[in-house]
Scaffold this active site. Structure first.
Site, PDB file in Angstrom:
ATOM      1  N   ASN A  65       0.873  -1.180   0.000  1.00  0.00           N
ATOM      2  CA  ASN A  65       0.000   0.000   0.000  1.00  0.00           C
ATOM      3  C   ASN A  65       0.908   1.227   0.000  1.00  0.00           C
ATOM      4  O   ASN A  65       1.481   1.559   1.031  1.00  0.00           O
ATOM      5  CB  ASN A  65      -0.898  -0.022   1.250  1.00  0.00           C
ATOM      6  CG  ASN A  65      -1.678   1.279   1.405  1.00  0.00           C
ATOM      7  OD1 ASN A  65      -1.844   2.019   0.433  1.00  0.00           O
ATOM      8  ND2 ASN A  65      -2.157   1.545   2.613  1.00  0.00           N
ATOM      9  N   LYS A  67       0.066   4.234  -0.288  1.00  0.00           N
ATOM     10  CA  LYS A  67      -0.607   5.450   0.214  1.00  0.00           C
ATOM     11  C   LYS A  67      -0.405   6.563  -0.825  1.00  0.00           C
ATOM     12  O   LYS A  67      -0.358   6.274  -2.017  1.00  0.00           O
ATOM     13  CB  LYS A  67      -0.078   5.817   1.597  1.00  0.00           C
ATOM     14  CG  LYS A  67      -0.028   4.595   2.518  1.00  0.00           C
ATOM     15  CD  LYS A  67       0.215   4.910   3.953  1.00  0.00           C
ATOM     16  CE  LYS A  67       0.341   3.600   4.715  1.00  0.00           C
ATOM     17  NZ  LYS A  67       0.162   3.742   6.122  1.00  0.00           N
ATOM     18  N   HIS A 154      -9.589   1.015   5.115  1.00  0.00           N
ATOM     19  CA  HIS A 154      -8.256   1.238   5.707  1.00  0.00           C
ATOM     20  C   HIS A 154      -8.392   2.256   6.832  1.00  0.00           C
ATOM     21  O   HIS A 154      -9.193   3.181   6.756  1.00  0.00           O
ATOM     22  CB  HIS A 154      -7.290   1.743   4.630  1.00  0.00           C
ATOM     23  CG  HIS A 154      -5.879   1.803   5.101  1.00  0.00           C
ATOM     24  ND1 HIS A 154      -5.411   2.842   5.885  1.00  0.00           N
ATOM     25  CD2 HIS A 154      -4.844   0.941   4.959  1.00  0.00           C
ATOM     26  CE1 HIS A 154      -4.139   2.611   6.179  1.00  0.00           C
ATOM     27  NE2 HIS A 154      -3.777   1.462   5.633  1.00  0.00           N
ATOM     28  N   GLU A 156      -6.742   4.718   7.672  1.00  0.00           N
ATOM     29  CA  GLU A 156      -6.580   6.135   7.307  1.00  0.00           C
ATOM     30  C   GLU A 156      -7.842   6.678   6.650  1.00  0.00           C
ATOM     31  O   GLU A 156      -8.125   7.874   6.737  1.00  0.00           O
ATOM     32  CB  GLU A 156      -5.328   6.313   6.425  1.00  0.00           C
ATOM     33  CG  GLU A 156      -4.059   6.188   7.273  1.00  0.00           C
ATOM     34  CD  GLU A 156      -2.822   5.700   6.535  1.00  0.00           C
ATOM     35  OE1 GLU A 156      -2.806   5.710   5.296  1.00  0.00           O
ATOM     36  OE2 GLU A 156      -1.865   5.292   7.216  1.00  0.00           O
ATOM     37  N   GLU A 225      -5.295  -4.934  11.062  1.00  0.00           N
ATOM     38  CA  GLU A 225      -4.319  -3.856  11.199  1.00  0.00           C
ATOM     39  C   GLU A 225      -4.622  -3.058  12.464  1.00  0.00           C
ATOM     40  O   GLU A 225      -5.500  -2.184  12.440  1.00  0.00           O
ATOM     41  CB  GLU A 225      -4.396  -2.914  10.000  1.00  0.00           C
ATOM     42  CG  GLU A 225      -4.060  -3.554   8.686  1.00  0.00           C
ATOM     43  CD  GLU A 225      -3.483  -2.529   7.720  1.00  0.00           C
ATOM     44  OE1 GLU A 225      -2.329  -2.672   7.343  1.00  0.00           O
ATOM     45  OE2 GLU A 225      -4.192  -1.564   7.394  1.00  0.00           O
ATOM     46  N   GLY A 231       2.237   2.685  10.693  1.00  0.00           N
ATOM     47  CA  GLY A 231       3.210   3.769  10.534  1.00  0.00           C
ATOM     48  C   GLY A 231       3.919   4.136  11.818  1.00  0.00           C
ATOM     49  O   GLY A 231       4.590   5.161  11.898  1.00  0.00           O
ATOM     50  N   SER A 271       3.266  -1.672  10.466  1.00  0.00           N
ATOM     51  CA  SER A 271       4.709  -1.660  10.726  1.00  0.00           C
ATOM     52  C   SER A 271       5.409  -2.977  10.397  1.00  0.00           C
ATOM     53  O   SER A 271       6.347  -3.369  11.085  1.00  0.00           O
ATOM     54  CB  SER A 271       4.985  -1.241  12.182  1.00  0.00           C
ATOM     55  OG  SER A 271       4.580   0.103  12.372  1.00  0.00           O
TER      56      SER A 271
HETATM   57  P1  PGA Z   1       2.636   0.621   7.669  1.00  0.00           P
HETATM   58  O1  PGA Z   1       1.176   0.805   7.025  1.00  0.00           O
HETATM   59  O2  PGA Z   1       3.198  -0.660   7.129  1.00  0.00           O
HETATM   60  O3  PGA Z   1       3.402   1.824   7.189  1.00  0.00           O
HETATM   61  O4  PGA Z   1       2.473   0.596   9.143  1.00  0.00           O
HETATM   62  C1  PGA Z   1       0.307  -0.284   6.920  1.00  0.00           C
HETATM   63  C2  PGA Z   1      -0.875   0.111   6.082  1.00  0.00           C
HETATM   64  O5  PGA Z   1      -1.005   1.265   5.693  1.00  0.00           O
HETATM   65  O6  PGA Z   1      -1.720  -0.707   5.762  1.00  0.00           O
END
Ligand code: PGA
Length: 308
Positions: A65, A67, A154, A156, A225, A231, A271
């Site tokens: 992903n 983003k 997601h 976010e 998640e 992140g 992460s």
């Molecule tokens: P990350 O994000 O690996 O940067 O923690 C995971 C995600 O956005 O699904």
């Protein structure tokens, strides 16, 4: 996906031979234990469902992903680096599928350079079909440019105001448009501290998945998640991940039937890096990973794919 007929049968005799060899007790992916083999494991104090966890017949997937990152030129350079790192083989690691979710703007251009190496996914989609919905990208348009997957819910997007009701509509829009939705569920830091991880994930799963038909359920992927891990450079402990993944499978089984609980890919995300991938992806019941930040560099993402 391994059909039950193709799953290797493990008998009591196989277990006795493995125990006698004193090596690690590794059974083939998707192995089916006979009742006597299960008893033999229990006599050794081993839980058969941990040795061959539920979900070991599910398809393995590693999803990138990106983003809101990468221009077209950067996306194309990444694709050629990934091909260099993974080689021409379409199945890195133990046959895991690779999915790349770039910004919408790079989807069309990434099809040819990723052909045979990775499938395309969208980071979001419209809850509507085609129509007067300015700025929305419908499942039909995503499928038209070669997308097979779409992330749904997601964290976010949820943080930007997406409700469970909207997540449900998007999941159905993805299915109606021929895509596989990747439903993201997970608790906040406060919910975790309050011991509410399981009720929160149950509710998110129930609101999104209840009422799906078996052929729809067969196309759904779930990504657990924890929102506080995304992140953040921190992950839950292995035993916490194992527990939540098992909980997700149990809830999916209750909602959609045992076969769905067994076969639905349930990924971990939050992460994941090339340093922790082997441990997280080897956990019982874990079908792969949803990778954000660590997917932005092709060699790092390739290393994660190889660990799956
Ligand atoms: P990350 O994000 O690996 O940067 O923690 C995971 C995600 O956005 O699904």
């Amino acid at each position: 996906m391994v059909s039950p007929a193709d799953r290797p049968l493990v008998t009591e005799r196989d277990i006795a031979a493995l125990l006698a060899s004193k090596g690690p007790l590794r059974l083939p992916d998707g192995a089916l234990l006979t009742p006597a083999a299960r008893d033999a494991l229990r006599r050794q104090g081993l839980d058969p469902d941990r040795v061959v966890p539920r979900g070991s017949a599910a398809r393995r997937l590693v999803i990138a992903n990106w983003k809101s990152h990468k221009t077209l030129a950067e996306a194309l350079a990444w694709a050629s680096e990934l091909r260099g790192a993974l080689g021409a083989a379409s199945s890195p690691g133990r046959g895991a599928g690779v999915v790349v979710c770039p910004p919408f703007t790079a989807l069309v251009a990434l099809g040819p350079p990723l052909a045979g190496l990775a499938e395309l996914g969208a980071q979001d989609l419209s809850a509507h079909g085609e129509g007067a919905h300015t700025g929305e990208v419908a499942a039909r348009h995503l499928a038209d440019v070669g997308c097979r997957f779409a992330l749904v819910g997601h964290s976010e997007r949820r943080a930007a105001g997406e409700t469970d009701a909207l997540v449900r509509r998007k999941l159905r829009a993805a299915l109606a448009g021929g895509l596989s939705p990747v439903l993201c569920v997970g608790e906040t830091h406060d919910e975790r501290r309050g011991g509410r991880t399981q009720p929160v994930t149950s509710e998110q799963l129930g609101l999104a998945l209840e009422g799906l038909l078996p052929d729809e359920a067969a196309r759904v992927v779930v990504a657990y998640e924890p929102r506080w891990a995304i992140g953040a450079g921190v992950t839950p402990t292995s035993s916490e991940v194992i527990d939540v993944l098992a909980h997700v499978r149990a809830v999916v089984g209750r909602l959609l039937g045992d076969a769905a609980g067994e076969r639905m890919p349930v990924l971990y995300g939050g992460s994941v890096t090339d340093k922790n991938a082997a441990e997280l992806l080897g956990l019982p019941g874990c079908s792969g990973a949803l990778v954000g930040g660590a997917s932005l560099k092709a060699p790092t993402f390739a290393a994660i794919c190889r660990a799956c």
